[in-house]
Design a protein around this motif. Structure first.
Motif, PDB file in Angstrom:
ATOM      1  N   UNK A 128       0.836  -1.194   0.000  1.00 33.00           N
ATOM      2  CA  UNK A 128       0.000   0.000   0.000  1.00 33.00           C
ATOM      3  C   UNK A 128       0.875   1.249   0.000  1.00 33.00           C
ATOM      4  N   UNK A 129       0.541   2.190  -0.872  1.00 35.72           N
ATOM      5  CA  UNK A 129       1.249   3.469  -0.937  1.00 35.72           C
ATOM      6  C   UNK A 129       0.223   4.594  -0.892  1.00 35.72           C
ATOM      7  N   UNK A 130       0.699   5.829  -0.831  1.00 31.72           N
ATOM      8  CA  UNK A 130      -0.198   6.974  -0.813  1.00 31.72           C
ATOM      9  C   UNK A 130      -0.989   7.081  -2.108  1.00 31.72           C
ATOM     10  N   UNK A 131      -0.407   6.545  -3.188  1.00 31.18           N
ATOM     11  CA  UNK A 131      -1.062   6.623  -4.491  1.00 31.18           C
ATOM     12  C   UNK A 131      -1.898   5.385  -4.800  1.00 31.18           C
ATOM     13  N   UNK A 132      -1.945   4.445  -3.859  1.00 31.30           N
ATOM     14  CA  UNK A 132      -2.697   3.211  -4.084  1.00 31.30           C
ATOM     15  C   UNK A 132      -1.888   1.993  -3.682  1.00 31.30           C
ATOM     16  N   UNK A 133      -1.896   0.965  -4.526  1.00 33.10           N
ATOM     17  CA  UNK A 133      -1.138  -0.246  -4.242  1.00 33.10           C
ATOM     18  C   UNK A 133      -0.208  -0.552  -5.406  1.00 33.10           C
ATOM     19  N   UNK A 134       0.839  -1.279  -5.098  1.00 34.62           N
ATOM     20  CA  UNK A 134       1.753  -1.732  -6.144  1.00 34.62           C
ATOM     21  C   UNK A 134       2.219  -3.139  -5.805  1.00 34.62           C
ATOM     22  N   UNK A 135       2.667  -3.844  -6.807  1.00 36.22           N
ATOM     23  CA  UNK A 135       3.134  -5.212  -6.607  1.00 36.22           C
ATOM     24  C   UNK A 135       4.410  -5.215  -5.773  1.00 36.22           C
ATOM     25  N   UNK A 136       4.651  -6.291  -5.013  1.00 36.96           N
ATOM     26  CA  UNK A 136       5.855  -6.354  -4.185  1.00 36.96           C
ATOM     27  C   UNK A 136       7.108  -6.421  -5.052  1.00 36.96           C
ATOM     28  N   UNK A 137       8.263  -6.030  -4.514  1.00 37.59           N
ATOM     29  CA  UNK A 137       9.504  -6.115  -5.290  1.00 37.59           C
ATOM     30  C   UNK A 137       9.873  -7.569  -5.558  1.00 37.59           C
ATOM     31  N   UNK A 138      10.734  -7.758  -6.519  1.00 37.72           N
ATOM     32  CA  UNK A 138      11.190  -9.113  -6.817  1.00 37.72           C
ATOM     33  C   UNK A 138      11.972  -9.677  -5.639  1.00 37.72           C
ATOM     34  N   UNK A 139      11.908 -10.991  -5.515  1.00 35.81           N
ATOM     35  CA  UNK A 139      12.569 -11.669  -4.407  1.00 35.81           C
ATOM     36  C   UNK A 139      13.674 -12.567  -4.954  1.00 35.81           C
ATOM     37  N   UNK A 140      14.778 -12.660  -4.220  1.00 35.14           N
ATOM     38  CA  UNK A 140      15.844 -13.582  -4.591  1.00 35.14           C
ATOM     39  C   UNK A 140      15.509 -14.974  -4.068  1.00 35.14           C
ATOM     40  N   UNK A 141      15.528 -15.949  -4.953  1.00 36.06           N
ATOM     41  CA  UNK A 141      15.247 -17.328  -4.553  1.00 36.06           C
ATOM     42  C   UNK A 141      16.407 -18.205  -5.008  1.00 36.06           C
TER      43      UNK A 141
END
Length: 733
Positions: A393-406
């Protein structure tokens, strides 16, 4: 050929480009005439000489394109006009207009094309850009390629693929009445997101590659399409089944969806037996997956899917029922756990206008059995994927989570003694349990038959390697050695690389396989053996040719040639003097004495023969010459490239491109070049040396100048690469 590419090395300023191609269609008074065989160039033959037509006098004034974006299914029309400064040659010059193009990716990086005859394209003076020439191709019914030509198959290269497959229809029309030339072309959908920079040029000229008035640039936008969708595991292997409590990775390959977000739904296909077959119901169970959005950032994306535990699938399990003809396990409530048939569905396919959408993609069988699926040798890398995590959640709405290292477990098929490596077991439903690894040889070499191979782990010698299953994988790091007393485990090394080896074919491998086991729910031991035809080859780094650590001598008990005075014939030890060098000069190699009898010559290091010369006659004097030569490219004990040159040879046993090992016989010492003896057959009076000082002259350098010389500043002392060492006076230590 119809689609020749012109390398810049063959296109000089002022030279005419004469492609082997079909002439453009000529339009006169709005009537299309048949192609003129000589419309592009004139080849009158006079006294056996071919005359190439003169260059165009008029220059290209402009190029226009009728589309703002390239749709692969539509014809794109480019229109070129000349400046009309020379009206008398205008009609002729129109027939000399050619078209070419090059590509830029979404990051504005130019796609590199290979240079060379038949490979690279027309190239400008100022840049390294290469452009593919566009020639007449296909017809209006021609179809695009069905496979991605950016994915190279065996014996393919990118330039050739772009040349043959990037467009599937092209027609060039010369319209003399309207002073213009048009190109009609259909570009491939596989150029999606690439910018096509189409440049017009005149026969005999080079392209400008400046993107200005002779170039029209447009981006390809393919129709939205799902090309592939399937599941991967952490070893990067395509899978069709998985266990609970582990991660699976959804792989998507798309076109026309750059920058869009796809919503994925996961379902369990309910199947019930009837008299004919298993059929899907209309009430397939939707599996709750909250983090189901995938951002299409490139043609290929990977999304993490945390399978989760059995409770997540209670609804799907509830209607499988006893009538479902699948063998399952039982949970602690004594309820049957059946295998589930999962698939994915693109929920927003209509909104995204995806073509040829399928109702089901990426089938994955979720199994309840406890099992080890496979075991292998590997190294662990990391890869960034779109995480199975909530939106932010951000002030401008929502965004997808950052990429994760697997973690990514790359399977290895071979290794060397002493190497650190990982044993990996891919498991289903064994989370938190212990897996035991044992290594065996297919044929006994290092240990006796059916005896476990000992390895090193945390400074201990063990034959059973244990690891706990986490996220579907059991991982254990070991060292492929069996003791710490033996330096480099020399006993194993000598079994694989005995001192009697004379050529590379005699080096042995120990072929290993893995046996794994675990204790199942019933308390019994369940075993899994890796396929015996999928073997891991263990060898010794001594002969890897990427790092030679076992230097040898040219022959047993070598001695320095001390002709005239000690150290004169060693690398840069003392100054030498003669009439040509009154101020002195250094010897650039080391001379190993043979005396009056030729000796078998052995290679100092492993390597590849890069040059041989055997044109010199035995004992025939040649002023200033090193005689017959062998040069070997090697890598020293630190992995640095080194070239070793052996000179004055009588016979050569190897040929160029042969792979050799240290200690291998490669030739016979001799007296060729300026090392001949005047008193021996073929000798020249008052020339050469006495046979008691016959020797092999050896040079070393990190770079290789030409056929018979080493590069000056890159020279090294060849004694650094000999097994025997010599004191300051040249005596063997």
């Amino acid at each position: 050929m119809a689609e020749d590419l012109i390398p810049h090395s063959e296109v000089q300023e002022g030279a005419a480009i004469v492609p082997n191609t079909t002439s453009p269609v000529v339009v006169e008074n709005n009537h299309v005439s048949a192609p003129n065989a000589n419309a592009n160039y004139v080849t009158p033959v006079t006294n056996g000489t071919t005359e190439i037509e003169a260059k165009a006098k008029n220059k290209i004034a402009s190029i226009a394109v009728d589309k703002s974006t390239i749709n692969p299914y539509d014809i794109v029309t480019y229109t070129v006009k000349l400046d009309k400064k020379f009206p008398d040659t205008l009609e002729s010059d129109l027939t000399k207009v050619k078209f070419s193009f090059w590509l830029q990716d979404k990051n504005k990086k130019t796609v590199s094309l290979e240079v060379g005859s038949g490979k690279a394209a027309i190239t400008s003076h100022k840049t390294n850009k290469g452009a593919i020439q566009i020639v007449k191709k296909g017809n209006l019914q021609s179809e695009d390629k069905t496979s991605d030509f950016f994915v190279l198959k065996e014996n393919q290269n990118l330039t050739s693929n772009i040349k043959s497959s990037s467009y599937y229809y092209a027609l060039i029309l010369v319209d003399k009445e309207n002073n213009q030339v048009t190109l009609q072309v259909k570009f491939s959908k596989w150029l999606d997101t690439f910018k096509v920079r189409t440049e017009a040029y005149l026969n005999g000229d080079k392209i400008k590659a400046d993107g200005l008035n002779t170039t029209a640039s447009r981006t390809v936008k393919a129709q939205p399409e799902i090309i592939e969708a399937y599941w991967l595991n952490a070893a990067g292997r395509k899978i069709i089944y998985a266990g609970y409590n582990q991660d699976a990775y959804l792989y998507l390959k798309t076109l026309g969806l750059q920058g869009q977000t796809i919503e994925i739904q996961v379902f369990d296909a309910d199947t019930y037996p009837n008299s004919n077959q298993h059929v899907s119901t209309e009430t397939d169970d939707k599996i709750d997956w909250k983090n189901n959005k995938i951002k299409i950032e490139s043609r290929e994306v990977i999304k993490q899917f945390k399978v989760g535990n059995i409770k997540r699938y209670e609804t799907a399990q509830a209607d499988e029922g006893a009538e479902d003809n699948i063998i399952g396990l039982y949970n602690f409530d004594n309820k049957k756990i059946n295998d589930l048939e999962l698939y994915i569905h693109i929920a927003n396919s209509k909104t995204l206008k995806i073509e040829n959408i399928k109702p089901k993609y990426g089938k994955l069988k979720l199994i309840a059995d406890e099992k080890i699926i496979r075991a292998f040798f590997a190294k662990t890398e990391t890869e960034r994927v779109q995480a199975d995590a909530p939106e932010i959640k951000t002030k401008k709405g929502t965004k997808l989570p950052p990429k994760d290292k697997v973690p990514y477990y790359e399977k290895l098929d071979n290794g060397i003694i002493g190497q650190k490596i990982q044993l990996v077991a891919e498991c289903a439903n064994l989370e938190g349990k212990e897996v035991v690894f044992k290594l065996y040889e297919k044929e006994p070499l290092l240990v006796d038959k059916d005896i476990e191979l000992p390895v090193f782990q945390k400074n201990n010698i063990i034959t059973e390697v244990k690891a706990t299953v986490t996220n579907g994988f059991a991982i254990a790091e070991i060292e492929l050695k069996h003791c710490k007393e033996e330096v480099n485990n020399e006993d194993w090394t000598r079994l694989l690389f005995p001192n009697t080896v004379k050529n590379i074919k005699e080096i042995k491998n120990s072929n290993l396989y893995i046996e794994t086991n675990f204790v199942n729910e019933m308390g019994s031991v369940s075993k899994k053996q890796s396929l015996r035809n999928d073997l891991f080859k263990l060898t010794t780094k001594t002969c890897g040719c990427q790092k030679c650590i076992d230097y040898q001598d040219v022959w047993k008990s070598p001695t320095i040639n001390t002709q005239s005075y000690e150290n004169k014939n060693r690398f840069e030890k003392v100054l030498r003097y003669n009439s040509s060098h009154p101020n002195g000069y250094y010897h650039k190699g080391t001379d190993i004495l043979t005396g009056s009898t030729y000796k078998e010559l052995h290679s100092l290091l492993c390597g590849v023969v890069v040059y041989t010369k055997d044109s010199f006659i035995t004992n025939k004097y040649a002023s200033g010459s090193l005689g017959n030569i062998i040069t070997v490219k090697s890598f020293d004990k630190d992995g640095n490239k080194i070239f070793i040159m052996y000179c004055h040879l009588d016979k050569i046993y190897v040929k160029e491109n042969d792979t050799i090992i240290h200690g291998q016989k490669i030739g016979l010492s001799g007296s060729t070049g300026n090392a001949s003896d005047q008193d021996e057959p073929n000798g020249t009076k008052n020339k050469g040396i006495d046979k008691e000082f016959w020797h092999v002259h050896i040079e070393a350098a990190t770079t290789y100048g030409n056929a018979a010389t080493m590069s000056g500043q890159a020279r090294k002392d060849p004694e650094l690469f000999m097994k025997s060492k010599f004191d300051k006076d040249g005596k063997s230590i």
